[in-house]
Design a protein around this motif. Structure first.
Motif, PDB file in Angstrom:
ATOM      1  N   LYS A  11       0.812  -1.214   0.000  1.00  0.00           N
ATOM      2  CA  LYS A  11       0.000   0.000   0.000  1.00  0.00           C
ATOM      3  C   LYS A  11       0.849   1.270   0.000  1.00  0.00           C
ATOM      4  CE  LYS A  11      -4.313  -1.598   2.123  1.00  0.00           C
ATOM      5  NZ  LYS A  11      -5.273  -1.377   3.231  1.00  0.00           N
ATOM      6  N   SER A  12       1.942   1.262   0.736  1.00  0.00           N
ATOM      7  CA  SER A  12       2.733   2.484   0.871  1.00  0.00           C
ATOM      8  C   SER A  12       3.713   2.683  -0.271  1.00  0.00           C
ATOM      9  CB  SER A  12       3.498   2.477   2.204  1.00  0.00           C
ATOM     10  OG  SER A  12       4.429   1.403   2.246  1.00  0.00           O
ATOM     11  N   ALA A  44      -0.107   5.700  14.856  1.00  0.00           N
ATOM     12  CA  ALA A  44      -0.481   7.073  15.212  1.00  0.00           C
ATOM     13  C   ALA A  44       0.368   8.129  14.521  1.00  0.00           C
ATOM     14  CB  ALA A  44      -0.404   7.256  16.725  1.00  0.00           C
ATOM     15  N   GLY A  45       1.257   7.713  13.615  1.00  0.00           N
ATOM     16  CA  GLY A  45       2.012   8.683  12.829  1.00  0.00           C
ATOM     17  C   GLY A  45       3.508   8.669  13.021  1.00  0.00           C
ATOM     18  N   ALA A  46       4.001   8.171  14.166  1.00  0.00           N
ATOM     19  CA  ALA A  46       5.451   8.125  14.381  1.00  0.00           C
ATOM     20  C   ALA A  46       6.106   7.322  13.260  1.00  0.00           C
ATOM     21  CB  ALA A  46       5.761   7.504  15.733  1.00  0.00           C
ATOM     22  N   VAL A  90      -7.287  11.005  16.718  1.00  0.00           N
ATOM     23  CA  VAL A  90      -8.050   9.959  16.042  1.00  0.00           C
ATOM     24  C   VAL A  90      -9.383  10.474  15.523  1.00  0.00           C
ATOM     25  CG1 VAL A  90      -9.146   7.704  16.316  1.00  0.00           C
ATOM     26  CG2 VAL A  90      -6.931   8.154  17.393  1.00  0.00           C
ATOM     27  N   GLU A  91     -10.089  11.241  16.332  1.00  0.00           N
ATOM     28  CA  GLU A  91     -11.418  11.719  15.938  1.00  0.00           C
ATOM     29  C   GLU A  91     -11.353  12.587  14.682  1.00  0.00           C
ATOM     30  OE1 GLU A  91     -15.190  14.299  17.786  1.00  0.00           O
ATOM     31  OE2 GLU A  91     -13.452  13.798  19.037  1.00  0.00           O
ATOM     32  N   SER A 137      -5.254   8.798   7.169  1.00  0.00           N
ATOM     33  CA  SER A 137      -4.549   7.685   7.799  1.00  0.00           C
ATOM     34  C   SER A 137      -3.138   8.112   8.173  1.00  0.00           C
ATOM     35  CB  SER A 137      -4.467   6.477   6.860  1.00  0.00           C
ATOM     36  OG  SER A 137      -3.590   5.494   7.394  1.00  0.00           O
ATOM     37  N   SER A 138      -2.880   8.237   9.449  1.00  0.00           N
ATOM     38  CA  SER A 138      -1.543   8.611   9.909  1.00  0.00           C
ATOM     39  C   SER A 138      -0.518   7.534   9.558  1.00  0.00           C
ATOM     40  CB  SER A 138      -1.556   8.858  11.420  1.00  0.00           C
ATOM     41  OG  SER A 138      -2.167   7.772  12.106  1.00  0.00           O
TER      42      SER A 138
END
Length: 358
Positions: free
Chosen positions: A272-273, A306-308, A328-329, A337-338
């Motif tokens: 995907k990435s 979460a993005g890290a 998240v919200e 998508s982080s």
């Protein structure tokens, strides 16, 4: 290890140009990308540091993040965990081919036949996480965690399927504890954190917030400088500030194709990435995002949900860490998508480096 480039100035908050050894770097596209994420509320803040040739060529804080910020880094901790266990393999306390049952005989089913190597490459056949409706693995000790894993049914025969998750790493950590007689946090501090000056990085106490556990696979928290020190050691083949932390053999094992003959389902992270379908996508605790013609990993990472995003790019000879924690919200509401946003950073950086060399 790092010599902060003296010629660093801010043209504006979104246009940072750094000159190193006569090379002009225009980081404005990278800064603008991250600032846009923050402005949209996906992140309250972020920090990023990028190193090339042992010089910090870019370092910036966004939003409410600063020099002393510490964040939960989710799956970025998998890289730290695998490298810590690699120290014990170097010392002869563990072997990559040790079976679970050797250290944990209570695993009497086929899960006990999984090797340490398979536990850290997501090919062990263990379930990814505790099933729905069951208490999630936010236990404060690996002993308690393993107690709640042992009776779970295996998903597949060890070595046959790649299934990215966190429970298997808990078992690997428990094997490390039994081989040393010490707690996981103590092992990590002694073998990795203290030698690398990672004063703000810990795996325990485990936070009960969803997404901050289990301990090894998702519970680490770190600072920007701490994780960059770790990346420097990996980039320099196990050496940090002249001291060897890991053998070159251990570094090679971490980065080698550890998926081997296991089946890789469609839609995994690398596909995907990076828009490529390969089977050799994972080492030990790290993704092999790109490989060269000889199958050697040239872009390795350990992104968190979460993005890290920590990465080493051997093609551009850089490494860096993007530290943040998603809202998240707001992200869900916008369809952001982080996990899949952060991998754009090394792509952008390659272009910045390419232009600097003209």
């Amino acid at each position: 290890m790092y010599k902060l480039i003296c010629c660093l100035w801010l043209i504006s908050s979104l246009n940072v140009t750094v000159s190193a050894q006569g090379k002009p770097y225009d980081f404005s596209p990278l800064s603008a990308k991250i600032q846009n994420w923050v402005d949209k509320g996906f992140y309250s803040g972020a920090s990023v540091m990028i190193v090339q040739n042992d010089e910090v060529i870019y370092k910036h804080h966004f939003g409410n993040y600063g020099e002393e910020s510490v964040a939960y880094i989710a799956s970025a901790g998998k890289w730290l965990a695998a490298a810590t266990i690699a120290v014990l393999v170097d010392e002869g306390k563990l072997s990559w081919d040790d079976k679970v049952a050797k250290w944990l005989p209570e695993f009497s089913d086929q899960k006990g036949q999984a090797t340490l190597r398979q536990l850290l490459s997501h090919t062990s056949g263990f379930p990814e996480y505790q099933p729905a409706g069951v208490h999630r693995d936010d236990y404060q000790t690996l002993r308690e965690s393993v107690f709640h894993i042992v009776n779970l049914p295996s998903v597949s025969k060890p070595g046959t399927h790649f299934s990215y998750g966190g429970l298997a790493m808990q078992v690997a950590g428990r094997m490390a504890e039994l081989s040393t007689g010490k707690s996981w946090e103590t092992i990590f501090q002694e073998k990795m954190a203290k030698p690398l000056g990672m004063t703000h990085t810990h795996f325990s106490p485990v936070d009960s917030t969803a997404g901050h556990n289990p301990m090894l696979g998702g519970g680490a928290r770190a600072s920007l400088k701490d994780y960059v020190n770790f990346l420097s050691m990996i980039y320099h083949k196990g050496v940090f500030k002249g001291k060897r932390i890991l053998s070159e053999k251990a570094i090679a094992e971490l980065q080698a194709d550890q998926v081997r003959k296991a089946e890789v389902k469609s839609g995994e992270y690398v596909e995907k990435s990076r828009k490529t379908q390969r089977k050799d996508i994972y080492g030990l605790g790290e993704w092999r995002e790109e490989t060269d013609a000889g199958g050697n990993a040239i872009l390795i990472s350990s992104p968190g949900w979460a993005g890290a995003y920590p990465w080493i790019d051997k093609k551009a000879n850089v490494f860096g860490f993007f530290m943040t924690r998603v809202n998240v919200e707001k992200a869900n509401k916008a369809g952001f998508s982080s996990f899949y946003a952060s991998p754009v950073l090394p792509v952008m950086l390659r272009e910045i480096v390419r232009k600097s060399e003209k």
